[in-house]
Motif scaffolding. Sequence first.
Motif, PDB file in Angstrom:
ATOM      1  N   ALA A 165       0.825  -1.212   0.000  1.00  0.00           N
ATOM      2  CA  ALA A 165       0.000   0.000   0.000  1.00  0.00           C
ATOM      3  C   ALA A 165       0.857   1.258   0.000  1.00  0.00           C
ATOM      4  CB  ALA A 165      -0.943  -0.015   1.196  1.00  0.00           C
ATOM      5  N   LYS A 166       1.979   1.221   0.738  1.00  0.00           N
ATOM      6  CA  LYS A 166       2.822   2.411   0.846  1.00  0.00           C
ATOM      7  C   LYS A 166       3.795   2.547  -0.332  1.00  0.00           C
ATOM      8  CE  LYS A 166       2.713   2.582   5.915  1.00  0.00           C
ATOM      9  NZ  LYS A 166       3.522   2.479   7.148  1.00  0.00           N
ATOM     10  N   ASP A 167       4.334   1.410  -0.786  1.00  0.00           N
ATOM     11  CA  ASP A 167       5.416   1.466  -1.769  1.00  0.00           C
ATOM     12  C   ASP A 167       4.989   1.088  -3.183  1.00  0.00           C
ATOM     13  OD1 ASP A 167       6.998   2.072   0.417  1.00  0.00           O
ATOM     14  OD2 ASP A 167       7.545  -0.029   0.763  1.00  0.00           O
ATOM     15  N   GLY A 168       3.774   0.546  -3.350  1.00  0.00           N
ATOM     16  CA  GLY A 168       3.315   0.178  -4.684  1.00  0.00           C
ATOM     17  C   GLY A 168       3.173   1.404  -5.580  1.00  0.00           C
ATOM     18  N   VAL A 169       3.457   1.214  -6.858  1.00  0.00           N
ATOM     19  CA  VAL A 169       3.377   2.321  -7.818  1.00  0.00           C
ATOM     20  C   VAL A 169       2.045   2.242  -8.558  1.00  0.00           C
ATOM     21  CG1 VAL A 169       4.416   3.396  -9.850  1.00  0.00           C
ATOM     22  CG2 VAL A 169       5.869   2.334  -8.098  1.00  0.00           C
ATOM     23  N   ILE A 170       1.187   3.229  -8.382  1.00  0.00           N
ATOM     24  CA  ILE A 170      -0.110   3.259  -9.063  1.00  0.00           C
ATOM     25  C   ILE A 170       0.122   3.598 -10.532  1.00  0.00           C
ATOM     26  CG2 ILE A 170      -2.328   4.449  -9.221  1.00  0.00           C
ATOM     27  CD1 ILE A 170      -2.265   4.800  -6.213  1.00  0.00           C
ATOM     28  N   THR A 171      -0.344   2.700 -11.393  1.00  0.00           N
ATOM     29  CA  THR A 171      -0.135   2.876 -12.836  1.00  0.00           C
ATOM     30  C   THR A 171      -1.386   3.301 -13.583  1.00  0.00           C
ATOM     31  OG1 THR A 171      -0.551   0.505 -13.189  1.00  0.00           O
ATOM     32  CG2 THR A 171       1.745   1.187 -12.844  1.00  0.00           C
ATOM     33  N   ASN A 172      -2.572   3.060 -12.987  1.00  0.00           N
ATOM     34  CA  ASN A 172      -3.804   3.430 -13.701  1.00  0.00           C
ATOM     35  C   ASN A 172      -4.951   3.565 -12.703  1.00  0.00           C
ATOM     36  OD1 ASN A 172      -5.424   3.949 -16.077  1.00  0.00           O
ATOM     37  ND2 ASN A 172      -6.297   1.909 -15.802  1.00  0.00           N
ATOM     38  N   MET A 173      -5.815   4.551 -12.941  1.00  0.00           N
ATOM     39  CA  MET A 173      -7.025   4.738 -12.140  1.00  0.00           C
ATOM     40  C   MET A 173      -8.184   4.988 -13.094  1.00  0.00           C
ATOM     41  SD  MET A 173      -5.608   7.102  -8.976  1.00  0.00           S
ATOM     42  CE  MET A 173      -7.284   7.410  -8.445  1.00  0.00           C
ATOM     43  N   GLU A 174      -9.220   4.178 -12.972  1.00  0.00           N
ATOM     44  CA  GLU A 174     -10.359   4.280 -13.876  1.00  0.00           C
ATOM     45  C   GLU A 174     -11.655   4.392 -13.067  1.00  0.00           C
ATOM     46  OE1 GLU A 174     -12.185   1.988 -17.837  1.00  0.00           O
ATOM     47  OE2 GLU A 174     -10.608   1.066 -16.614  1.00  0.00           O
ATOM     48  N   ALA A 175     -12.447   5.432 -13.337  1.00  0.00           N
ATOM     49  CA  ALA A 175     -13.710   5.661 -12.621  1.00  0.00           C
ATOM     50  C   ALA A 175     -14.862   5.026 -13.380  1.00  0.00           C
ATOM     51  CB  ALA A 175     -13.952   7.151 -12.444  1.00  0.00           C
ATOM     52  N   PHE A 176     -15.848   4.523 -12.636  1.00  0.00           N
ATOM     53  CA  PHE A 176     -17.027   3.877 -13.227  1.00  0.00           C
ATOM     54  C   PHE A 176     -18.293   4.501 -12.641  1.00  0.00           C
ATOM     55  CE2 PHE A 176     -13.682   0.832 -13.823  1.00  0.00           C
ATOM     56  CZ  PHE A 176     -13.979   0.178 -15.021  1.00  0.00           C
ATOM     57  N   ASN A 177     -19.256   4.778 -13.526  1.00  0.00           N
ATOM     58  CA  ASN A 177     -20.553   5.278 -13.088  1.00  0.00           C
ATOM     59  C   ASN A 177     -21.394   4.115 -12.594  1.00  0.00           C
ATOM     60  OD1 ASN A 177     -19.779   7.768 -13.901  1.00  0.00           O
ATOM     61  ND2 ASN A 177     -21.153   7.908 -15.656  1.00  0.00           N
ATOM     62  N   THR A 178     -21.794   4.154 -11.335  1.00  0.00           N
ATOM     63  CA  THR A 178     -22.632   3.103 -10.776  1.00  0.00           C
ATOM     64  C   THR A 178     -23.826   3.756 -10.083  1.00  0.00           C
ATOM     65  OG1 THR A 178     -20.721   1.683 -10.427  1.00  0.00           O
ATOM     66  CG2 THR A 178     -22.712   1.115  -9.236  1.00  0.00           C
ATOM     67  N   TYR A 179     -25.007   3.433 -10.550  1.00  0.00           N
ATOM     68  CA  TYR A 179     -26.232   4.034 -10.012  1.00  0.00           C
ATOM     69  C   TYR A 179     -26.973   3.021  -9.149  1.00  0.00           C
ATOM     70  CZ  TYR A 179     -25.365   7.255 -13.887  1.00  0.00           C
ATOM     71  OH  TYR A 179     -24.781   8.131 -14.762  1.00  0.00           O
ATOM     72  N   ARG A 180     -27.549   3.517  -8.071  1.00  0.00           N
ATOM     73  CA  ARG A 180     -28.430   2.693  -7.245  1.00  0.00           C
ATOM     74  C   ARG A 180     -29.802   3.359  -7.184  1.00  0.00           C
ATOM     75  NH1 ARG A 180     -26.126   0.892  -1.808  1.00  0.00           N
ATOM     76  NH2 ARG A 180     -26.093   3.126  -1.338  1.00  0.00           N
ATOM     77  N   TYR A 181     -30.790   2.661  -7.699  1.00  0.00           N
ATOM     78  CA  TYR A 181     -32.175   3.144  -7.639  1.00  0.00           C
ATOM     79  C   TYR A 181     -32.865   2.443  -6.478  1.00  0.00           C
ATOM     80  CZ  TYR A 181     -37.145   3.562  -8.744  1.00  0.00           C
ATOM     81  OH  TYR A 181     -38.490   3.794  -8.682  1.00  0.00           O
ATOM     82  N   ARG A 182     -33.569   3.219  -5.660  1.00  0.00           N
ATOM     83  CA  ARG A 182     -34.286   2.659  -4.509  1.00  0.00           C
ATOM     84  C   ARG A 182     -35.730   3.151  -4.520  1.00  0.00           C
ATOM     85  NH1 ARG A 182     -31.084   3.948  -0.144  1.00  0.00           N
ATOM     86  NH2 ARG A 182     -30.230   1.826  -0.076  1.00  0.00           N
ATOM     87  N   LEU A 183     -36.658   2.201  -4.352  1.00  0.00           N
ATOM     88  CA  LEU A 183     -38.081   2.535  -4.231  1.00  0.00           C
ATOM     89  C   LEU A 183     -38.550   2.095  -2.858  1.00  0.00           C
ATOM     90  CD1 LEU A 183     -40.807   3.509  -5.380  1.00  0.00           C
ATOM     91  CD2 LEU A 183     -41.160   1.174  -6.213  1.00  0.00           C
ATOM     92  N   GLU A 184     -39.166   3.026  -2.126  1.00  0.00           N
ATOM     93  CA  GLU A 184     -39.711   2.738  -0.802  1.00  0.00           C
ATOM     94  C   GLU A 184     -41.213   2.988  -0.826  1.00  0.00           C
ATOM     95  OE1 GLU A 184     -36.765   4.333   2.425  1.00  0.00           O
ATOM     96  OE2 GLU A 184     -36.592   5.604   0.643  1.00  0.00           O
ATOM     97  N   THR A 185     -41.956   2.039  -0.300  1.00  0.00           N
ATOM     98  CA  THR A 185     -43.407   2.169  -0.196  1.00  0.00           C
ATOM     99  C   THR A 185     -43.789   2.019   1.270  1.00  0.00           C
ATOM    100  OG1 THR A 185     -43.755   1.281  -2.429  1.00  0.00           O
ATOM    101  CG2 THR A 185     -45.628   1.246  -0.925  1.00  0.00           C
TER     102      THR A 185
END
Length: 369
Positions: free
Chosen positions: A96-116
């Motif tokens: 975690a401390k010494d690893g070299v980050i080579t790529n970061m990719e964002a993803f759209n994730t939607y959560r739909y909630r219906l409450e009755t």
Amino acid sequence: MDIIPEGQAMFAPPVADSQGPSAPPASMFDSMPGYEGTLAGGGGGFLPPPMPTPAPMPEPGPIQPQWNIPSITEDTAREALILYASSKCCYSSAPAKDGVITNMEAFNTYRYRLETFTESRSTEWSHEPYNGQPVDAYAQPPPGPWDIPAKAPNFFLNNQQTIKVPYTSSMKSCHGCVGMGRKPCKDCAGVGNKVCWVCNGSGFRMGDDRCSSCSGRGRTNCNFCHGQGSKQCDVCHGKQQLLVYIKLTVKWTNNSDNYVVEQLSGLHVENFSQVSGKELFRDSQYLVYPLINFPDPSVVQASQRLVNEHQGKFSQTSRILQQRQTIELIPVTRVTYFWEGKSHVYFVYGNEFKVNAEDYPATCCCTVM
């Protein structure tokens, strides 16, 4: 006072069976107009509500135009992984401390909630010890189960209330003790004493030595009923009479269903139940209208399906009080990093920056001596 001759043990007389039935008999409950199918102990199911008054058509809710997820920084991604590694007892923090980050990719994730939010009502015959409560059965017809006022809680909060139905209360003899107020003690079979455990009922210990535990009687007083042979009835609490009435149970329930768009990030949908997202859309009405003009067609389809299912399902056995639909934007970042000649992947997701790192390369830092 009877004197027991020396060497003669005391024996228990036969017990009279005055034990009442464990369950109240059907004849104990009166026939009340409008409540003919009410059972003792429940089991009658929920009562269908009356037909609702015509409600105005729900209005389509406004749609938030901004749907993009802001990307997290490399520092945030690294700090999340360091915190994740430190939470594991045998994980080394070196990757975690010494690893070299080579790529970061964002993803759209939607959560739909219906409450009755629904209100349901059920009835059952009930009873309690009679302590002078009003007896009003047949004074006038009882109100219908949906005509009895009940104070609803705030919307979307589960709650329950029990109400004694007016004009259904009557006084009956207790079935548990047959109106005696007391029941035979089960431990001594109603005798009030038991065989002495020291002399086994003989009255003597060794030879002609009288048993000191029972004073030569062969029996000792029952500790559970204190020698009385009976105990207070646990049904009527010794009152001999019961107040019998119909109990109405009102339940408010928030029925919720979620739909999460599964993206190609590689992170399983089940992980999203543990995190929150940024709320982009909220619509609360008596009856909501399915979503329209949403960028992801699967969310639109899920909204149409769940709205139809909820309104069809819950209106049969309960009264719908309010519906609410929301859309959350859950940030998910797929991080690729390089450590000791190999490439690894982990995910940072949710407002909490939760980490999923199934292939973390240093999972055991313990040394076996």
